[in-house]
Scaffold this active site. Structure first.
Site, short mmCIF file in Angstrom:
data_model
loop_
_atom_site.label_atom_id
_atom_site.label_comp_id
_atom_site.label_asym_id
_atom_site.label_seq_id
_atom_site.Cartn_x
_atom_site.Cartn_y
_atom_site.Cartn_z
N ILE A 5 0.82 -1.20 0.00
CA ILE A 5 0.00 0.00 0.00
C ILE A 5 0.86 1.26 0.00
O ILE A 5 1.95 1.28 0.58
CB ILE A 5 -0.96 0.01 1.21
CG1 ILE A 5 -2.10 1.04 1.00
CG2 ILE A 5 -0.22 0.29 2.52
CD1 ILE A 5 -3.27 0.84 1.93
N THR A 6 0.38 2.27 -0.69
CA THR A 6 1.07 3.56 -0.67
C THR A 6 0.06 4.69 -0.77
O THR A 6 -1.13 4.45 -1.02
CB THR A 6 2.13 3.67 -1.78
OG1 THR A 6 3.00 4.77 -1.51
CG2 THR A 6 1.49 3.85 -3.15
N GLY A 45 4.54 3.20 -11.71
CA GLY A 45 5.86 3.82 -11.65
C GLY A 45 6.24 4.32 -10.28
O GLY A 45 6.34 3.52 -9.35
N CYS A 89 3.92 0.84 2.24
CA CYS A 89 4.58 -0.26 1.52
C CYS A 89 4.70 -1.50 2.39
O CYS A 89 5.55 -2.37 2.14
CB CYS A 89 5.95 0.18 1.00
SG CYS A 89 5.85 1.61 -0.10
#
Length: 232
Positions: free
Chosen positions: A92-93, A173, A191
């Site tokens: 996760i971000t 990206g 993350c």
């Protein structure tokens, strides 16, 4: 002859809208590669580099767990944030205003067919931008992205990365924290890493940073790192 990349700055754009646009370009490249292989087309694929910022949003990659989002729907609404499960790698971000997001939709047949090397090249471009500001960006063993003070208890992440690839075409990206509101990271386990903090270029320098200057630098570093030129 150097590979050509078509650059677009999408500005502040809804995550879903940007994702749909990426998917469209990604699918076009893959379809063209299949047609070329089958001998039904001689048209060449195009490489794209998209820059943007997103309104507050949390995204969860295929290898992540939803438990790393520490907000329920009510909490998301309170902080005016959205949540998406997406098809990149990683956990996760967070994306939001002040964070520079870069989406290369590259056909790696123009460059090299090695995803590990591709990730390292993305990291190196960001490290080059940080060096311009006198900030030492580093890699952290076992993790993707760009970090600061990796050998200290104060290790912190300044740039997250996650990609998807098919037939050597890439999408998704990097998320580079330039002037990000870092409080939004407190609502996730960034993350999936519980014992390291996040930072931004603004926090490291103690002042806001000109986003356009960072964009120009990252464009320059990516072109130099990968050895391409931009379409005129």
């Amino acid at each position: 002859m150097l590979p050509i990349v078509h650059f677009q700055d999408l500005g502040l754009i809804d995550y879903q809208e940007a994702w749909d646009y990426q998917e469209k370009l990604f699918a076009q490249s893959i379809a063209l590669k299949i047609e070329r292989r089958n001998g039904t087309s001689e048209e060449e694929t195009k490489n794209y580099l998209l820059f943007c910022e997103h309104p507050h949003v949390y995204t969860l990659g295929k290898s992540g767990t939803e438990e790393h989002l520490l907000l329920n729907q009510e909490g998301l609404d309170e902080f005016d944030a959205k949540f998406y499960k997406i098809n990149r790698g990683g956990d996760i971000t967070y994306h939001g205003p002040g964070q520079l997001v870069a989406y290369p939709i590259f056909d790696l047949d123009y460059f090299f067919t090695d995803i590990h090397k591709y990730m390292r090249y993305l990291e190196e471009a960001v490290i080059g931008v940080l060096a311009h500001y006198g900030v030492k960006g580093e890699r952290s063993e076992g993790f993707t992205g760009v970090w600061i003070d990796t050998d200290k208890p104060t290790a912190r992440k300044i740039c997250a990365m996650g990609v998807k690839s098919s037939r050597w075409v890439t999408m998704h990206g990097i998320g580079f924290n330039v002037n990000s509101n870092l409080s939004y990271f407190s609502h996730i386990v960034p993350c999936g890493i519980e014992d390291k903090a996040v930072t931004s270029l603004q926090q490291e320098l103690g002042r806001p940073v000109d986003m356009q200057e960072v964009k120009d630098l990252l464009q320059e570093k990516l072109a130099s790192q990968f050895g391409f030129t931009y379409a005129q």
